[in-house]
Design an enzyme around this catalytic site. Structure first.
Site, short mmCIF file in Angstrom:
data_model
loop_
_atom_site.label_atom_id
_atom_site.label_comp_id
_atom_site.label_asym_id
_atom_site.label_seq_id
_atom_site.Cartn_x
_atom_site.Cartn_y
_atom_site.Cartn_z
N SER A 81 0.82 -1.22 0.00
CA SER A 81 0.00 0.00 0.00
C SER A 81 0.85 1.27 0.00
O SER A 81 0.33 2.35 0.23
CB SER A 81 -0.95 0.00 1.20
OG SER A 81 -0.21 -0.16 2.37
N HIS A 145 3.77 -4.83 9.26
CA HIS A 145 2.39 -5.03 8.80
C HIS A 145 1.52 -5.58 9.94
O HIS A 145 0.39 -6.00 9.71
CB HIS A 145 2.36 -6.05 7.64
CG HIS A 145 3.17 -5.66 6.44
ND1 HIS A 145 3.10 -4.42 5.85
CD2 HIS A 145 4.06 -6.38 5.69
CE1 HIS A 145 3.92 -4.39 4.80
NE2 HIS A 145 4.51 -5.56 4.69
S1 PPS Z 1 5.84 -3.66 0.56
O1 PPS Z 1 6.33 -4.96 0.05
O2 PPS Z 1 4.65 -3.84 1.43
O3 PPS Z 1 6.90 -2.90 1.20
O4 PPS Z 1 5.38 -2.88 -0.76
P1 PPS Z 1 4.87 -1.37 -0.76
O5 PPS Z 1 6.02 -0.47 -0.82
O6 PPS Z 1 3.88 -1.18 0.34
O7 PPS Z 1 4.03 -1.26 -2.08
C1 PPS Z 1 4.61 -1.21 -3.35
C2 PPS Z 1 3.72 -0.33 -4.17
O8 PPS Z 1 4.06 1.05 -3.91
C3 PPS Z 1 4.53 1.64 -5.13
N1 PPS Z 1 5.62 2.59 -4.83
C4 PPS Z 1 5.47 3.92 -4.86
N2 PPS Z 1 4.42 4.70 -5.14
C5 PPS Z 1 4.62 6.05 -5.10
N3 PPS Z 1 5.81 6.63 -4.81
C6 PPS Z 1 6.89 5.88 -4.53
N4 PPS Z 1 8.06 6.46 -4.26
C7 PPS Z 1 6.74 4.46 -4.54
N5 PPS Z 1 7.57 3.44 -4.32
C8 PPS Z 1 6.89 2.31 -4.49
C9 PPS Z 1 5.01 0.46 -5.96
O9 PPS Z 1 5.12 0.80 -7.32
C10 PPS Z 1 3.92 -0.54 -5.65
O10 PPS Z 1 2.67 -0.22 -6.25
P2 PPS Z 1 2.23 -0.74 -7.71
O11 PPS Z 1 0.78 -0.40 -7.81
O12 PPS Z 1 2.48 -2.21 -7.75
O13 PPS Z 1 3.06 0.04 -8.68
#
Ligand code: PPS
Length: 336
Positions: A81, A145
């Protein structure tokens, strides 16, 4: 007994290794309901939520061995998320005096957000005290989490001297599921890829990483309403649509509000830019290499789009998720 990470083995082999878990933990596993989930091994149901053995080990270690410092910060998320993003933001926000966001030697340019802000689930208890990711020695930043009811009481208990704060982040359920599905296949969580339909069924039944996701979100939502000084409830979509407002809100909650000078000299925009998907995903440190549990750094960056989930789900799948979400959150004041 050593049951920390085994560095040269990928995650799915580590959790099957005889030496990885203590006997006490193995006894716990054998007493719990288990199902085949997204993870390579069984998922186990503990205190109402489903975990891989690795994640569950983090929960039980936290419950038994963690001692807070005065101002510890816990970033709690539903997996996929936006944890990586908020880890980067929290680290930059808390350390902005020591490391102004535009400094060429900023730690985020050479270390991944997961190295700077560790997941509880990947730490051995002997490593808790060594976490040093804030210029204030009374503060450490951890991510996890763990559902609110499984956290040790001192996190949310007002009667203790602890001033620990919880920053909770969640995301649209459809986007969350699709992100999780891609991640599971990208990091080979299972020996062979899982189909969208199979992953969807598991997710709806709650048999996914710290599922049911709805219950995890609802727990923190309620806690944030009851104890707004302890728990800040944030959303990925709001971070995307109004980053300046959300950053101010976060800084204020953590007792580190932006000064007028910082506002006027563009510090907010510099933090937003440094931690943006575009900047972070292109850095060499985030696009190459693997974390200690064998997951590639690049797998945490896919496209970071709001609304992307709809492209992958059938109309039936989308409406089933919407329906579960509506039923679960009914009467709570929370909606997606
Ligand atoms: S985890 O494994 O729980 O730590 O993964 P998490 O970081 O929660 O989720 C990964 C999704 O976050 C997107 N992501 C970002 N979005 C916006 N800005 C930044 N800097 C960023 N970094 C990671 C990542 O692309 C994953 O989402 P999706 O929809 O798969 O692209």
């Amino acid at each position: 007994m050593y049951y920390g990470p085994i560095m040269d083995q990928p995650l799915h082999q580590q959790v099957n290794d005889e030496n990885f878990h203590s006997q006490e933990f193995k006894d716990l596993l054998s007493s719990l309901p288990k199902e085949r989930g997204l993870a390579p091994t069984y998922s186990y149901q503990y205190q109402g939520f489903w975990y891989s053995p690795l994640a569950l080990r983090g929960v039980t270690n936290c419950q038994k061995h963690f001692h807070p410092r005065e101002n510890d910060i816990f970033l709690v998320t539903a997996p996929k998320s936006g944890t990586t993003w908020l880890k980067a933001i929290l680290y930059t926000l808390i350390n902005r005096e020591a490391y102004p966001p535009q400094t060429p030697s900023h730690p985020l340019l050479s270390k991944t957000p997961h190295q700077l802000v560790p997941f509880f689930e990947t730490l051995d208890p002997s490593e808790y005290d060594a976490v040093c990711n804030s210029s204030d020695s009374r503060t450490r930043i951890f991510a996890t989490h763990i559902p609110v009811d499984s956290l040790p009481r001192f996190f949310t208990d007002d009667s203790t001297s602890s001033n620990c704060k919880i920053v909770y982040l969640c995301r649209d359920i459809k986007d969350n599921f699709v992100s999780l599905f891609h991640f599971a296949n990208k990091v080979n969580m299972r020996p062979s890829p899982i189909s969208l339909a199979d992953a969807f069924e598991l997710f709806c039944k709650g048999i996914s990483a710290v599922g049911p996701i709805w219950d995890q979100i609802l727990g923190y939502w309620k806690e944030s309403l009851e104890k707004p000084h302890k728990v800040l409830f944030m959303r990925y979509e709001e971070m995307t649509n109004e980053p300046r407002f959300q950053l101010r809100r976060l800084a204020h909650f953590l007792g580190k509000p932006f000064s007028l000078e910082e506002e006027n000299t563009g510090v907010l925009d510099q933090i937003i830019s440094l931690c943006s998907f575009d900047t972070m995903s292109k850095l060499e440190v985030n696009s190459t290499g693997i974390l200690k549990h064998g997951i590639s750094n690049s797998s945490f960056f896919r496209n970071g789009l709001v609304g992307d989930g709809k492209k992958y789900l059938t109309a039936d799948m989308a409406s089933r998720l919407d329906q579960i979400t509506e039923e679960k959150f009914h009467g709570s004041g929370l909606s997606f």
